[in-house]
Scaffold this active site. Structure first.
Site, PDB file in Angstrom:
ATOM      1  N   ALA A 148      17.078  -1.915 -33.692  1.00 19.38           N
ATOM      2  CA  ALA A 148      18.210  -3.008 -33.407  1.00 19.38           C
ATOM      3  C   ALA A 148      17.511  -3.935 -32.393  1.00 19.38           C
ATOM      4  O   ALA A 148      16.527  -3.435 -31.597  1.00 19.38           O
ATOM      5  CB  ALA A 148      19.313  -2.436 -33.171  1.00 19.38           C
ATOM      6  N   GLU A 197      16.801   5.416 -28.622  1.00 23.79           N
ATOM      7  CA  GLU A 197      18.139   4.796 -28.097  1.00 23.79           C
ATOM      8  C   GLU A 197      18.423   5.534 -26.791  1.00 23.79           C
ATOM      9  O   GLU A 197      18.998   4.777 -25.803  1.00 23.79           O
ATOM     10  CB  GLU A 197      19.575   4.986 -28.930  1.00 23.79           C
ATOM     11  CG  GLU A 197      19.240   4.054 -30.123  1.00 23.79           C
ATOM     12  CD  GLU A 197      18.867   4.728 -31.234  1.00 23.79           C
ATOM     13  OE1 GLU A 197      18.115   5.852 -31.093  1.00 23.79           O
ATOM     14  OE2 GLU A 197      18.896   4.461 -32.398  1.00 23.79           O
ATOM     15  N   GLY A 230      17.038   1.847 -34.900  1.00 20.34           N
ATOM     16  CA  GLY A 230      17.805   1.444 -36.308  1.00 20.34           C
ATOM     17  C   GLY A 230      16.763   1.506 -37.664  1.00 20.34           C
ATOM     18  O   GLY A 230      17.198   1.680 -38.434  1.00 20.34           O
ATOM     19  N   GLU A 283      16.947   4.630 -38.776  1.00 19.30           N
ATOM     20  CA  GLU A 283      18.216   4.767 -39.630  1.00 19.30           C
ATOM     21  C   GLU A 283      18.217   4.265 -40.843  1.00 19.30           C
ATOM     22  O   GLU A 283      18.951   4.691 -41.889  1.00 19.30           O
ATOM     23  CB  GLU A 283      19.511   4.301 -38.562  1.00 19.30           C
ATOM     24  CG  GLU A 283      19.520   5.270 -37.516  1.00 19.30           C
ATOM     25  CD  GLU A 283      20.406   4.592 -36.366  1.00 19.30           C
ATOM     26  OE1 GLU A 283      20.463   3.435 -36.069  1.00 19.30           O
ATOM     27  OE2 GLU A 283      21.414   5.568 -36.056  1.00 19.30           O
TER      28      GLU A 283
END
Ligand code: CAA
Length: 261
Positions: A67, A133, A110, A113
């Protein structure tokens, strides 16, 4: 092809749609505009009758570094909750057509993911996965803690999510996250993914979609429910012309000509 700012789209082989994340200055960090474009392109391929398998890739250096930290660093809880921050990442997992991730370089946070949300992951030997993270004071939010556990079990998932350490393409392959580590070389992983997508695209699209739905049922349903789902989908294939054509061609010792009907 439509023109986007942060991604590229093309059809490199018959029946195959390719989406390339293309935000090189930020190692393909997944800012909101990029996700909107990605979703738009994926839904367009999913709806396109000429596309039967999709490949998602990044660059040799980065599949996606997560992200966009700069975009989200000042976000408040209220804003995230009210506006359903990253909920729209779920579009990827809702596609009916198969999608292969071709991962080279960083697939972090992300990015990892997004790869885990696809159906098949091929990795270059340079691929570096991870859920880092924890190192920036947060936790995975795009399904990493859940999807990793289903594949690699609790102890490894805990280790990766709590330490944030990166893991290699070969570890990912050994644990069953990655289906294959391809030969070394720039672009190699995308070439193999396009080839695999081409094989899938040569089959009956209806059978492929039913097969994907059946495999995914195993993740969400109990064994007895999953077996029933598989059986119903199997019976359903007998309502298609492609099943008649496929089995007929076998009996007649010829190649099938699927019409995806
Ligand atoms: N967000 C925003 N920008 C990022 C980024 C990210 N996730 N990852 C890299 N970038 C940017 C860098 O800020 C840098 O930009 P500038 O040139 O403007 O400074 C550029 O991309 C190149 O990155 P580096 O200079 O850091 O390159 P490097 O080779 O030294 O390091 C790296 C590469 C190890 C991937 C490092 O960039 C890094 O650690 N990135 C962050 C990885 C991360 O923590 N991802 C998880 C994000 S949180 C998340 O994803 C939440 C979720 O679950 C939904």
């Amino acid at each position: 092809a439509k023109s986007y700012e942060h991604i590229l789209t093309s059809s490199p082989a018959p029946g195959v749609g390719l989406v390339t994340l293309n935000r090189p200055k930020a190692l393909n960090a997944l800012c909101s505009p990029l996700i909107l474009e990605l979703n738009d392109a994926l839904l367009a391929f999913d709806a396109d009758p000429d596309i039967r398998a999709i490949v998602l890739t990044g660059s040799d250096r980065a599949f996606a570094a997560g992200a966009d930290i700069k975009e989200m660093k000042d976000k408040t809880y209220v804003d995230a909750y009210k506006n359903r921050f990253i909920e729209n990442w779920g579009v990827l997992a809702s596609l009916r057509k198969p999608i292969i991730a071709a991962v080279s370089g960083y697939a972090l946070g992300g990015g990892c993911e997004i790869a885990l949300s696809t159906d098949i992951i091929l990795a270059s030997p340079t691929a570096k996965f991870g859920q880092p993270e924890i190192a920036i004071g947060t936790i995975p939010g795009g399904g990493g803690s859940q999807r990793l556990l289903k594949t690699i079990g609790k102890s490894r998932t805990m280790e990766l999510v709590l330490t944030g350490r990166q893991f290699s393409a070969h570890e990912a392959e050994r644990w069953g996250i990655v289906s294959k580590v391809v030969r070394e070389g720039d672009g190699e992983v995308v070439r193999e993914a396009i080839e695999m997508a081409g094989v899938i695209a040569s089959k009956s699209q209806l059978a492929v979609q039913a097969a994907k739905e059946a495999v995914n049922a195993a993740l969400d349903q109990s064994l007895s429910e999953g077996l029933k789902t598989e059986r119903r989908l199997f019976y359903g294939t007998f309502a298609t012309s492609d099943q008649k054509e496929g089995m007929g061609a076998f009996a007649e010792k010829r190649q099938p000509n699927f019409t995806h009907s």
